[in-house]
Write a protein that holds these residues in place. Structure first.
Motif: not given
Lengths: 93, 130, 162
Positions: C74-78, C80-90, C116-121, C137-138
């Motif tokens: 949760n913390i990692a994905v949040a 990533l979204i807030l930093s715009n995906g490490r500024h486009g490098r994700r 249910a774990t954010p970041g993997t589907a 996701f990352d």
């Protein structure tokens, strides 16, 4: 004191949830594809359910719990039916 | 005065914190839903709201009503369990549908499924197993 | 007894849910037991495959691992979204993971854990090739994800179900 803390936190939380719902609506209108719209509808249901739980805290009534449970169930069934529709082109086979 | 004034301070602070964490995570998830560029990226965004977004708000509600009524109020817990179990099911179904649609259209974003080697199965694996 | 409660876990879960929803009173206990008997008998009319659990004692460990991972991602994905995906490098992408787990209930639980774990589907399970397609996701290192899913979740689920 505690009333102020709780009221402020509730107001911020409800504002965040309403904005989250608005963003889900934006995604639903923008698409671009059908699966994006269904995903946005699912998120809209979820945010609406959470907003109802916070409304329950604000009014101190347990009544909102039942409403949010029903919304969660309707959202689940609706999204499953829509996902099935996307895959097969019909809901009931 | 509202019943909120009857909540003691030691309970009000964690309840408020849980509310803010839950609503904040749900908000960030919706930001992601709006801003991410491809469908397969966007499918990760609502899981923020459905995991700890829901857990935070549900725990806040449980704590608030338990303190207010002086006995454990646990029925919101069912809401959390229900959301935790159902959201992955809907997302998986939706992902399957999206992969299927993209594959039938030959979209290059999705890895195509190469046919099975003849030893493992006679039929080519181009259809969706039902 | 086993005719009244063909699915003891389901019956216990229903009684517990009934009591949580309506309050712990003796009257509701009787009503909840009645509901669970009706539900259990009508469930057995559907003849679902009976799940077999081999190691009950591993379930708390699995739940603890999953809860911890959900908080962490949760913390990692949040972030990533807030930093715009490490500024486009994700970079996100698909990973194919071969699975040894075959039990349908085990696979269903693995799908729920992963989604249910954010970041993997969980995208799709291919039963003939015993492979699952995930979307990450990352995505930094594909083999690390294969090792993580197989080592962290699948080995425990194999112990529980097979």
């Amino acid at each position: 004191m505690s009333a102020t803390i709780l009221a402020t936190a509730l107001a911020i939380a409800q504002l965040a949830l309403v904005l989250a719902m608005a963003m889900a609506v934006v995604r639903m209108l923008r698409g671009p594809r059908a699966q994006d719209r269904v995903l946005a509808l699912d998120a809209l249901y979820l945010n609406c359910m959470l907003l109802l739980v916070t409304l329950g805290i604000r009014t101190g009534s347990v009544f909102f719990f039942e409403a949010s449970l029903i919304i969660a169930m309707l959202g689940f069934v609706a999204t499953v039916a829509l996902a099935k529709f996307l895959m097969r082109g019909e809901v009931i086979e | 005065m509202t019943p909120m004034a009857e909540v003691p301070l030691w309970a009000a602070i964690p309840i408020a914190a849980l509310l803010l964490i839950g609503a904040g995570l749900t908000f960030i998830g919706s930001v992601g839903l709006m801003r991410l560029s491809s469908f397969y990226d966007r499918i990760h965004a609502p899981t923020l709201g459905s995991s700890w977004g829901t857990a935070g708000i549900v725990m806040a509600s449980m704590g608030y009503f338990s303190v207010l009524q002086g006995r454990p109020v646990l029925h919101e817990f069912l809401l959390g369990v229900f959301v935790t179990v159902t959201t992955p099911v809907t997302l998986t179904l939706l992902a399957r549908a999206a992969v299927f649609r993209d594959r039938t259209e030959g979209n290059p974003d999705v890895p195509a499924r190469e046919p099975l080697p003849p030893a493992a199965g006679a039929a080519p694996a181009d259809g969706e197993p039902s | 007894m086993s005719r009244l409660f063909p699915y003891p876990v389901l019956a216990a879960g229903l009684v517990l849910m009934w009591l949580v929803l309506n309050g712990f009173t003796p009257g509701h206990l009787v009503l909840g037991v009645a509901v669970s008997i009706v539900a259990g008998v009508s469930m057995s009319a559907l003849h679902p495959a009976k799940p077999r659990l081999r190691r009950w004692d591993r379930i708390p460990q699995l739940v603890a691992i999953v809860l911890y991972d959900i908080v962490r991602s949760n913390i990692a994905v949040a972030a990533l979204i807030l930093s715009n995906g490490r500024h486009g490098r994700r970079r996100s992408g698909f990973v194919e993971i071969p699975l040894t787990l075959r039990d349908p209930l085990g696979l269903a639980i693995l799908a729920i854990i992963i989604t249910a774990t954010p970041g993997t589907a969980w995208m799709q399970y291919d039963a003939r090739r015993e492979e699952v397609l995930l979307h990450v996701f990352d995505l930094v290192d594909e083999s690390a994800w294969v090792a993580l899913i197989k080592g962290r979740y699948e080995s425990l689920l194999l112990e529980i179900f097979e």
